[in-house]
Write a protein that holds these residues in place. Structure first.
Motif, short mmCIF file in Angstrom:
data_model
loop_
_atom_site.label_atom_id
_atom_site.label_comp_id
_atom_site.label_asym_id
_atom_site.label_seq_id
_atom_site.Cartn_x
_atom_site.Cartn_y
_atom_site.Cartn_z
N ASP A 11 0.84 -1.19 0.00
CA ASP A 11 0.00 0.00 0.00
C ASP A 11 0.89 1.25 0.00
O ASP A 11 2.07 1.18 0.35
N MET A 12 0.29 2.37 -0.36
CA MET A 12 1.06 3.62 -0.40
C MET A 12 0.84 4.45 0.87
O MET A 12 1.76 4.61 1.68
N ASP A 13 -0.37 4.98 1.07
CA ASP A 13 -0.60 5.89 2.20
C ASP A 13 -0.64 5.13 3.52
O ASP A 13 -1.41 4.18 3.69
N GLY A 14 0.21 5.54 4.45
CA GLY A 14 0.27 4.91 5.76
C GLY A 14 1.17 3.70 5.80
O GLY A 14 1.51 3.21 6.88
N THR A 15 1.58 3.21 4.63
CA THR A 15 2.49 2.06 4.56
C THR A 15 3.83 2.49 3.98
O THR A 15 4.85 2.43 4.66
N LEU A 16 3.84 2.95 2.73
CA LEU A 16 5.08 3.46 2.14
C LEU A 16 5.31 4.92 2.50
O LEU A 16 6.44 5.31 2.79
N LEU A 17 4.24 5.71 2.48
CA LEU A 17 4.36 7.15 2.69
C LEU A 17 3.61 7.60 3.93
O LEU A 17 2.52 7.08 4.23
N ASP A 18 4.17 8.60 4.61
CA ASP A 18 3.46 9.20 5.74
C ASP A 18 2.56 10.32 5.23
O ASP A 18 2.43 10.55 4.02
N ALA A 19 1.93 11.06 6.14
CA ALA A 19 0.97 12.09 5.75
C ALA A 19 1.59 13.24 4.97
O ALA A 19 0.88 13.98 4.29
N ASP A 20 2.92 13.39 5.04
CA ASP A 20 3.62 14.44 4.30
C ASP A 20 4.30 13.91 3.04
O ASP A 20 5.17 14.59 2.47
N ASN A 21 3.94 12.70 2.62
CA ASN A 21 4.51 12.05 1.44
C ASN A 21 5.99 11.72 1.59
O ASN A 21 6.71 11.59 0.60
N ASN A 22 6.45 11.59 2.83
CA ASN A 22 7.80 11.13 3.09
C ASN A 22 7.80 9.61 3.23
O ASN A 22 6.86 9.02 3.76
N VAL A 23 8.87 8.96 2.75
CA VAL A 23 8.96 7.51 2.85
C VAL A 23 9.14 7.09 4.30
O VAL A 23 10.02 7.61 5.01
N ILE A 24 8.33 6.18 4.75
CA ILE A 24 8.45 5.64 6.10
C ILE A 24 9.69 4.73 6.14
O ILE A 24 9.79 3.78 5.37
N GLY A 25 10.61 5.04 7.00
CA GLY A 25 11.87 4.31 7.02
C GLY A 25 12.96 4.98 6.22
O GLY A 25 14.11 4.53 6.23
N GLY A 26 12.61 6.05 5.49
CA GLY A 26 13.60 6.86 4.79
C GLY A 26 14.38 6.11 3.73
O GLY A 26 13.88 5.20 3.07
N GLU A 27 15.64 6.50 3.57
CA GLU A 27 16.49 5.94 2.52
C GLU A 27 16.70 4.45 2.69
O GLU A 27 16.88 3.73 1.70
N GLU A 28 16.64 3.96 3.93
CA GLU A 28 16.84 2.52 4.13
C GLU A 28 15.72 1.73 3.48
O GLU A 28 15.95 0.67 2.88
#
Length: 257
Positions: A14-31
């Motif tokens: 999934d994208m929202d809440g799984t890959l991306l947070d509410a500001d469209n930043n990747v959850i877990g960042g570069e890792e």
């Protein structure tokens, strides 16, 4: 558990809440981005299943350096594979009748086609932003419904106002379903549409690893060989619970041959 051949594996998330947070930043960042790239290089197929429109999957791939040749958007109602687009559409008569019945309800109504979102006024600035803005403001949504292929309605409001609409749709329109995609959003779409049914159609015979955070991901879990829930919600399907997509991806990497 035996190891997996990466060429047989589809990593669906999934994208929202799984890959991306509410500001469209990747959850877990570069890792997280790095491990997605490693899995793809090893031969895994990357598949996003999202409620967003297809263009946001394209933008996500460009941002993260990934290839999403096969894409599932609008909760599975729109599927793109090998240059071909397939879409499940609302019956125009049903769509217009439902709109007429909910137009005066105390909810925000948005209309989705395959490629655009239509609404009558600007969104609240705090509303989650798309990666690519495809919205068009139209004063008369009936004109859109009459003249365009409608995929779904997105209704935004309080649960107490959305629940009777969901009940009405479910009871009176056999070809339509109403799905709560969050506590404040209801999506009215063709019956039978789901991320899970789209995965089953597009990746028959593959070993699907699914990652999600919300009830609209549970159908995806039902089609997967291994599922990861990255939230604390109760779930009717057997899942592996992880704090975030990063830990889920690490577990998948560990399963590969």
């Amino acid at each position: 558990m035996s190891s997996f051949d990466p060429r047989d594996v589809v990593v669906a998330f999934d994208m929202d809440g799984t890959l991306l947070d509410a500001d469209n930043n990747v959850i877990g960042g570069e890792e997280t981005v790095d491990i997605l790239a490693r899995l793809q290089r090893r031969g895994c197929t990357m598949a996003i299943g999202t409620g967003r429109l297809d263009h946001d999957i394209i933008c996500a791939g460009e941002r993260f350096g990934l290839h999403f040749d096969n894409r599932i958007s609008q909760h599975g109602a729109v599927r793109r594979s090998k240059g071909r687009v397939e879409a499940e559409l609302l019956n125009p008569e049903d769509a217009l009748e439902i709109f007429n019945r909910i137009e005066d309800a105390p909810v925000r109504i948005e209309v989705n086609t395959v490629s655009n979102r239509y609404w009558t006024s600007e969104r609240d600035p705090d509303f989650p932003k798309e990666l690519y803005d495809s919205h068009i403001i139209k004063g008369d949504l009936r004109e859109v419904i009459r003249c365009q292929p409608i995929v779904l309605f997105l209704l935004v409001g309080d649960g107490v106002d959305l629940e009777p609409i969901a009940r009405m749709v479910g009871e009176e329109y056999p070809g339509v379903q109403a799905v709560m995609s969050s506590k404040t959003s209801l999506e009215v779409m063709p019956r039978g549409v789901s991320k899970g049914s789209a995965l089953a159609q597009m990746y028959a015979g593959k070993r699907i690893m699914a990652i999600g955070d919300a009830p609209n991901d549970f159908e995806m879990f039902g089609k997967a060989e291994r599922s990861y829930l990255v939230s604390d919600l109760p779930c009717p399907v057997d899942v592996v619970r992880e704090p975030s997509i990063l830990e889920a991806l690490k577990d998948i990497e560990g399963l590969l041959a």
